[in-house]
Design an enzyme around this catalytic site. Structure first.
Site, PDB file in Angstrom:
ATOM      1  N   ARG A 192       0.836  -1.205   0.000  1.00  0.00           N
ATOM      2  CA  ARG A 192       0.000   0.000   0.000  1.00  0.00           C
ATOM      3  C   ARG A 192       0.867   1.249   0.000  1.00  0.00           C
ATOM      4  O   ARG A 192       1.759   1.392   0.835  1.00  0.00           O
ATOM      5  CB  ARG A 192      -0.900   0.000   1.241  1.00  0.00           C
ATOM      6  CG  ARG A 192      -1.622   1.317   1.529  1.00  0.00           C
ATOM      7  CD  ARG A 192      -2.779   1.526   0.573  1.00  0.00           C
ATOM      8  NE  ARG A 192      -3.378   2.829   0.735  1.00  0.00           N
ATOM      9  CZ  ARG A 192      -4.366   3.095   1.594  1.00  0.00           C
ATOM     10  NH1 ARG A 192      -4.859   2.155   2.352  1.00  0.00           N
ATOM     11  NH2 ARG A 192      -4.869   4.303   1.664  1.00  0.00           N
ATOM     12  N   ARG A 206      -5.784   1.693  -4.768  1.00  0.00           N
ATOM     13  CA  ARG A 206      -4.875   1.071  -3.805  1.00  0.00           C
ATOM     14  C   ARG A 206      -4.886  -0.445  -3.921  1.00  0.00           C
ATOM     15  O   ARG A 206      -5.883  -1.051  -4.304  1.00  0.00           O
ATOM     16  CB  ARG A 206      -5.206   1.523  -2.380  1.00  0.00           C
ATOM     17  CG  ARG A 206      -6.484   1.038  -1.792  1.00  0.00           C
ATOM     18  CD  ARG A 206      -7.655   2.008  -1.722  1.00  0.00           C
ATOM     19  NE  ARG A 206      -7.466   3.414  -1.702  1.00  0.00           N
ATOM     20  CZ  ARG A 206      -7.607   4.179  -0.611  1.00  0.00           C
ATOM     21  NH1 ARG A 206      -7.866   3.639   0.549  1.00  0.00           N
ATOM     22  NH2 ARG A 206      -7.488   5.474  -0.703  1.00  0.00           N
ATOM     23  N   ASP A 256      -6.753  -1.618   1.236  1.00  0.00           N
ATOM     24  CA  ASP A 256      -7.146  -0.666   2.271  1.00  0.00           C
ATOM     25  C   ASP A 256      -7.835  -1.457   3.367  1.00  0.00           C
ATOM     26  O   ASP A 256      -8.679  -2.302   3.078  1.00  0.00           O
ATOM     27  CB  ASP A 256      -8.125   0.352   1.653  1.00  0.00           C
ATOM     28  CG  ASP A 256      -8.485   1.464   2.623  1.00  0.00           C
ATOM     29  OD1 ASP A 256      -7.579   1.937   3.331  1.00  0.00           O
ATOM     30  OD2 ASP A 256      -9.659   1.849   2.664  1.00  0.00           O
ATOM     31  N   ASP A 303      -9.810  -0.584   6.937  1.00  0.00           N
ATOM     32  CA  ASP A 303     -10.295   0.424   7.875  1.00  0.00           C
ATOM     33  C   ASP A 303     -10.888  -0.253   9.098  1.00  0.00           C
ATOM     34  O   ASP A 303     -11.519  -1.314   8.991  1.00  0.00           O
ATOM     35  CB  ASP A 303     -11.386   1.292   7.219  1.00  0.00           C
ATOM     36  CG  ASP A 303     -10.811   2.238   6.185  1.00  0.00           C
ATOM     37  OD1 ASP A 303      -9.624   2.592   6.285  1.00  0.00           O
ATOM     38  OD2 ASP A 303     -11.562   2.623   5.254  1.00  0.00           O
TER      39      ASP A 303
HETATM   40  N1  LIG Z   1     -11.269   4.132  12.003  1.00  0.00           N
HETATM   41  C1  LIG Z   1     -10.170   4.310  11.245  1.00  0.00           C
HETATM   42  N2  LIG Z   1      -9.701   3.313  10.471  1.00  0.00           N
HETATM   43  C2  LIG Z   1      -8.596   3.508   9.694  1.00  0.00           C
HETATM   44  N3  LIG Z   1      -7.906   4.651   9.622  1.00  0.00           N
HETATM   45  C3  LIG Z   1      -8.332   5.681  10.382  1.00  0.00           C
HETATM   46  C4  LIG Z   1      -9.492   5.553  11.210  1.00  0.00           C
HETATM   47  N4  LIG Z   1      -9.682   6.751  11.849  1.00  0.00           N
HETATM   48  C5  LIG Z   1      -8.716   7.549  11.443  1.00  0.00           C
HETATM   49  N5  LIG Z   1      -7.889   6.932  10.572  1.00  0.00           N
HETATM   50  C6  LIG Z   1      -6.730   7.575   9.967  1.00  0.00           C
HETATM   51  O1  LIG Z   1      -6.984   7.795   8.608  1.00  0.00           O
HETATM   52  C7  LIG Z   1      -5.712   7.908   7.993  1.00  0.00           C
HETATM   53  C8  LIG Z   1      -5.862   7.751   6.500  1.00  0.00           C
HETATM   54  O2  LIG Z   1      -6.248   6.419   6.237  1.00  0.00           O
HETATM   55  P1  LIG Z   1      -6.315   5.896   4.752  1.00  0.00           P
HETATM   56  O3  LIG Z   1      -5.084   6.300   4.020  1.00  0.00           O
HETATM   57  O4  LIG Z   1      -6.642   4.448   4.825  1.00  0.00           O
HETATM   58  O5  LIG Z   1      -7.526   6.752   4.207  1.00  0.00           O
HETATM   59  P2  LIG Z   1      -8.352   6.463   2.949  1.00  0.00           P
HETATM   60  O6  LIG Z   1      -8.655   4.993   2.942  1.00  0.00           O
HETATM   61  O7  LIG Z   1      -7.703   7.022   1.738  1.00  0.00           O
HETATM   62  O8  LIG Z   1      -9.679   7.268   3.188  1.00  0.00           O
HETATM   63  P3  LIG Z   1     -10.849   6.955   4.197  1.00  0.00           P
HETATM   64  O9  LIG Z   1     -10.307   7.282   5.564  1.00  0.00           O
HETATM   65  O10 LIG Z   1     -11.917   7.889   3.741  1.00  0.00           O
HETATM   66  O11 LIG Z   1     -11.206   5.509   4.058  1.00  0.00           O
HETATM   67  C9  LIG Z   1      -4.887   6.837   8.632  1.00  0.00           C
HETATM   68  O12 LIG Z   1      -3.526   7.171   8.645  1.00  0.00           O
HETATM   69  C10 LIG Z   1      -5.450   6.743  10.036  1.00  0.00           C
HETATM   70  O13 LIG Z   1      -4.599   7.341  10.994  1.00  0.00           O
HETATM   71  N1  LIG Z   2     -16.049   1.630  -3.972  1.00  0.00           N
HETATM   72  C1  LIG Z   2     -15.111   2.044  -3.136  1.00  0.00           C
HETATM   73  N2  LIG Z   2     -14.754   3.320  -3.147  1.00  0.00           N
HETATM   74  C2  LIG Z   2     -13.810   3.761  -2.284  1.00  0.00           C
HETATM   75  C3  LIG Z   2     -13.197   2.873  -1.397  1.00  0.00           C
HETATM   76  C4  LIG Z   2     -13.577   1.515  -1.422  1.00  0.00           C
HETATM   77  O1  LIG Z   2     -13.061   0.662  -0.640  1.00  0.00           O
HETATM   78  N3  LIG Z   2     -14.541   1.141  -2.300  1.00  0.00           N
HETATM   79  N4  LIG Z   2     -12.276   3.324  -0.515  1.00  0.00           N
HETATM   80  C5  LIG Z   2     -11.992   4.607  -0.445  1.00  0.00           C
HETATM   81  C6  LIG Z   2     -11.090   5.101   0.605  1.00  0.00           C
HETATM   82  O2  LIG Z   2     -10.987   4.234   1.612  1.00  0.00           O
HETATM   83  C7  LIG Z   2     -12.517   5.593  -1.383  1.00  0.00           C
HETATM   84  N5  LIG Z   2     -13.470   5.062  -2.277  1.00  0.00           N
END
Ligand SMILES: Nc1ncnc2c1ncn2[C@@H]1O[C@H](COP(=O)(O)OP(=O)(O)OP(=O)(O)O)[C@@H](O)[C@H]1O
Ligand SMILES: Nc1nc2c(c(=O)[nH]1)N=C(CO)CN2
Length: 413
Positions: free
Chosen positions: A315, A324, A327, A329
């Site tokens: 990643r 990516r 991912d 979360d």
């Molecule tokens: N519940 C959570 N799960 C994962 N990351 C989190 C969470 N809350 C805050 N973060 C923070 O979000 C930052 C960015 O995460 P990441 O790069 O995965 O974002 P993204 O996947 O592009 O966007 P999104 O956060 O909208 O899914 C991480 O470095 C982390 O510190």
């Molecule tokens: N359909 C879809 N869209 C996204 C996704 C994802 O997992 N699925 N993750 C994102 C940032 O975490 C931004 N947009």
């Protein structure tokens, strides 16, 4: 078909396109001779929709083209053999619901020559599916081209109480133990205080001067309640997604990697959803899934563990919401509600993401997302802005020997 009408949000029956008696020779069944010789299968399909937009503009594009639907149904009947006509019915439902105008669909699959040892007229599996109770399989063969981004009709979660899963959750267990925090607590900023740290030899508070004497300590060690391990294992929800590389294989491996994290156990894995990318630049479709697990890790330890799994799959963070390889979360950690600089719980955007909510509702139809903006996950999935982008769900994606969803091609989606 015995299902009643599907209602629109005002409580009026939706219109229907009924296609009955589509028949073809298929090779579905559990017996060798059924696979070898084939037999006649017959399908009836009722698509529930509002036909007025099509009638208003006399526009075929605004409705479900019955000729194309019939061909797609026939293709499922003659397509990749399944053991069960239940599976065939789900595939047909998935084909019908791929049309943006379709709000719900009734499918009946008849197998009049089934190997039943007594005289009988017919055997039928009849299902109703909609965008909440979505088909858990992909249609066999090629994917139907993704629907155009036409506006979806309003969702009908309240309108079809006979079919849409009850939006009210089962009562939560009284004592949903939140061993970390006594009540759901909102931490508005990094809440700095020393806490007992499990990694410190004496178990006492971690301090900046715990660092190696020779090391340059540049930052104050800041801890908060999210660094505290729970007294008892906590239920967690993780969302995984990928849209670069061999996405399905990466997600399979990610499930194994996450399950191998000490202090984290993966208990359930959702169907695999193929979803249109939300936000960010033009990019391929994603494959998404949701994992239910249990952990003895502190929330921030869990975040770091999932980030290590992301990094293990190459990643890189080039741009926000960019494509990516993987991912992961943390969607929810028990009922903890917290907002700190690096970790928010529940995940701040989970409540509006069908690509998270829809697979989650599939694996746990009564799930409830905690926090402000939370609620019954199935109901949130039905109204999430990106719900039309959830294209397919594959049930057997972890074990199926073949790719159940074609990997998204660059630029596709
Ligand atoms: N519940 C959570 N799960 C994962 N990351 C989190 C969470 N809350 C805050 N973060 C923070 O979000 C930052 C960015 O995460 P990441 O790069 O995965 O974002 P993204 O996947 O592009 O966007 P999104 O956060 O909208 O899914 C991480 O470095 C982390 O510190
Ligand atoms: N359909 C879809 N869209 C996204 C996704 C994802 O997992 N699925 N993750 C994102 C940032 O975490 C931004 N947009």
């Amino acid at each position: 078909m015995t299902h009643g009408p599907v209602l629109d949000p005002a409580g009026r029956p939706l219109d229907q396109i009924r296609l009955t008696g589509v028949s073809a020779t298929g090779h579905h069944g559990v017996f060798d001779h059924e696979r070898r010789d084939g037999q006649t299968f017959v399908a009836d399909v009722v698509v529930h929709l509002d036909t007025r937009p099509a009638a208003r503009g006399d526009a075929l594009a605004a409705t479900v083209h019955y000729g194309e639907l019939a061909q797609a149904v026939s293709d499922v009947l003659t397509g990749s053999p399944a053991d069960l006509i239940e599976t065939v019915a789900e595939r047909i439902a998935a084909v019908a619901l791929a049309h943006p105008a379709a709000v719900a669909v009734d499918v009946a699959v008849h197998k009049p020559s089934a190997p039943i040892p007594v005289p009988f007229d017919d055997v039928v599996v009849a299902v109703r599916r909609d965008r909440v109770l979505a088909p858990p399989v992909v249609p066999a063969g090629d994917l139907v081209p993704p629907p155009e981004a036409d506006p979806l009709p309003e969702p009908v979660p309240d309108a079809a109480p006979q079919t849409v899963p009850d939006p009210l959750p089962d009562p939560l267990p009284d004592a949903l133990p939140d061993p970390l925090l006594p009540e759901p607590v909102t931490l508005v900023a990094t809440d700095v205080h020393a806490v007992d740290h499990p990694d410190r030899p004496d178990g006492g508070p971690l301090r900046a001067d715990d660092a190696d004497d020779d090391a340059v300590v540049e930052a104050e060690v800041v801890e908060d309640a999210l660094d505290r391990r729970p007294a008892e294992p906590v239920d967690v929800v993780l969302a995984i997604g990928a849209n670069l590389g061999a996405a399905q294989e990466t997600l399979r491996q990610a499930v194994a990697d996450l399950d191998a994290v000490p202090g984290l156990e993966v208990l359930e894995v959702s169907p695999l959803a193929r979803t249109a990318a939300v936000g960010g630049p033009e990019q391929p479709d994603y494959l998404n899934a949701v994992l239910l697990g249990r952990t003895t890790l502190a929330p921030r330890e869990l975040l770091h563990a999932v980030q290590r799994v992301e990094q293990g799959h190459g990643r890189v963070r080039l741009e926000r919401w960019g494509p990516r390889t993987l991912d992961v979360d943390v969607v929810a950690y028990g009922t903890v509600v917290a907002a700190t600089d690096d970790l928010e719980l529940p995940h701040p955007r989970a409540h509006q993401r069908a690509f998270v909510l829809a697979p989650w509702a599939q694996v746990d139809p009564h799930a409830v997302l905690p926090g402000l903006g939370g609620g019954p996950v199935a109901a949130l999935a039905a109204t999430a802005p990106d719900r039309a982008g959830v294209r397919w769900m594959a049930l057997d994606w972890l074990t199926s020997p073949v790719t159940v969803v074609p990997p998204p091609a660059p630029g596709e989606g």
